[in-house]
Design a protein around this motif. Sequence first.
Motif, PDB file in Angstrom:
ATOM      1  N   VAL A   1       0.844  -1.231   0.045  1.00 62.76           N
ATOM      2  CA  VAL A   1       0.079   0.072  -0.010  1.00 62.76           C
ATOM      3  C   VAL A   1       1.027   1.247   0.016  1.00 62.76           C
ATOM      4  O   VAL A   1       1.834   1.276   0.858  1.00 62.76           O
ATOM      5  N   ASP A   2       0.752   2.008  -0.873  1.00 60.78           N
ATOM      6  CA  ASP A   2       1.389   3.433  -0.983  1.00 60.78           C
ATOM      7  C   ASP A   2       0.582   4.509  -1.656  1.00 60.78           C
ATOM      8  O   ASP A   2      -0.304   4.170  -2.350  1.00 60.78           O
ATOM      9  N   ILE A   3       0.455   5.649  -0.925  1.00 60.33           N
ATOM     10  CA  ILE A   3      -0.009   6.904  -1.684  1.00 60.33           C
ATOM     11  C   ILE A   3       0.491   7.343  -2.760  1.00 60.33           C
ATOM     12  O   ILE A   3      -0.337   8.009  -3.570  1.00 60.33           O
TER      13      ILE A   3
ATOM     14  N   TYR B   1      -1.273  -4.667  -5.031  1.00 61.35           N
ATOM     15  CA  TYR B   1      -0.707  -3.114  -4.578  1.00 61.35           C
ATOM     16  C   TYR B   1      -1.986  -2.302  -4.748  1.00 61.35           C
ATOM     17  O   TYR B   1      -2.815  -2.448  -5.613  1.00 61.35           O
ATOM     18  N   ILE B   2      -2.136  -1.528  -3.822  1.00 60.87           N
ATOM     19  CA  ILE B   2      -3.374  -0.458  -3.690  1.00 60.87           C
ATOM     20  C   ILE B   2      -2.624   0.869  -3.447  1.00 60.87           C
ATOM     21  O   ILE B   2      -1.779   1.248  -2.599  1.00 60.87           O
ATOM     22  N   ILE B   3      -3.239   1.726  -4.182  1.00 59.77           N
ATOM     23  CA  ILE B   3      -2.863   3.192  -4.212  1.00 59.77           C
ATOM     24  C   ILE B   3      -3.802   3.817  -3.313  1.00 59.77           C
ATOM     25  O   ILE B   3      -5.046   4.070  -3.311  1.00 59.77           O
ATOM     26  N   SER B   4      -3.286   4.312  -1.639  1.00 60.25           N
ATOM     27  CA  SER B   4      -4.007   4.589  -0.828  1.00 60.25           C
ATOM     28  C   SER B   4      -3.324   5.306   0.230  1.00 60.25           C
ATOM     29  O   SER B   4      -2.257   5.182   0.367  1.00 60.25           O
ATOM     30  N   ASP B   5      -3.882   6.287   0.905  1.00 62.73           N
ATOM     31  CA  ASP B   5      -3.131   6.927   2.186  1.00 62.73           C
ATOM     32  C   ASP B   5      -3.333   5.699   3.220  1.00 62.73           C
ATOM     33  O   ASP B   5      -4.611   5.345   3.320  1.00 62.73           O
TER      34      ASP B   5
END
Length: 209
Positions: A80-82, A104-108
């Motif tokens: 997970v990374d912004i 993978y996840i794009i997120s705060d």
Amino acid sequence: MKKIIRKKHLEMRIQSIPSHPKPKVELEQYATPSVIASDLLWNALSLGDIENKNILDLGCGCGIFSIGSMLLGANSAIGVDIDEDAINVARQCSEEFDIDNINYIISDVCDLENNFDVDTIFQNPPFGSQKRADKGMDLNFVKKSHEISPDVLYSFHMASTEEFLIDYYEKLSFDITHIFRYSFPIPKIYEFHTKESRNVDVIVIRAST
């Protein structure tokens, strides 16, 4: 049984993961050196925290701990990374390494739901040293990890905050089992850097819930 690579080979594979193409100073994006990442992952493996486990990599950057965990026999990994640029590098590298069961996840990180089924969390959060508003961001990562409630957490922090951190972890009812110590090289990648490189003392806290 999954085939697990040797520590030296792990370090070499991690070293081949590309650096972030355009690191953003406000996110304090510094790649974990391969020698440090491989040492920590190998320690985690020896403690039974990787093989056949579900891994969550918070603030994953280009995927060093997600990919490294899978190379050591993890069952699955989620990074997970912004930053979308970092996630794109991680995804491409995972494909080139032909690694399955990694997402993978794009997120705060602070906005994540807490419904992850994970055994072990790795996180190398920003320490807030460059942007006043981000001071204490590493504590927000710890709090989120506590909410997700893995069996084990590995978290990077500035060594100078160790005494405060121990108290903070204990208040969250974490049980600190190990503290790993590293000299973390900070390369000259941002305009405000005046030296080619400097070393910062960091600790990695291993805590169980």
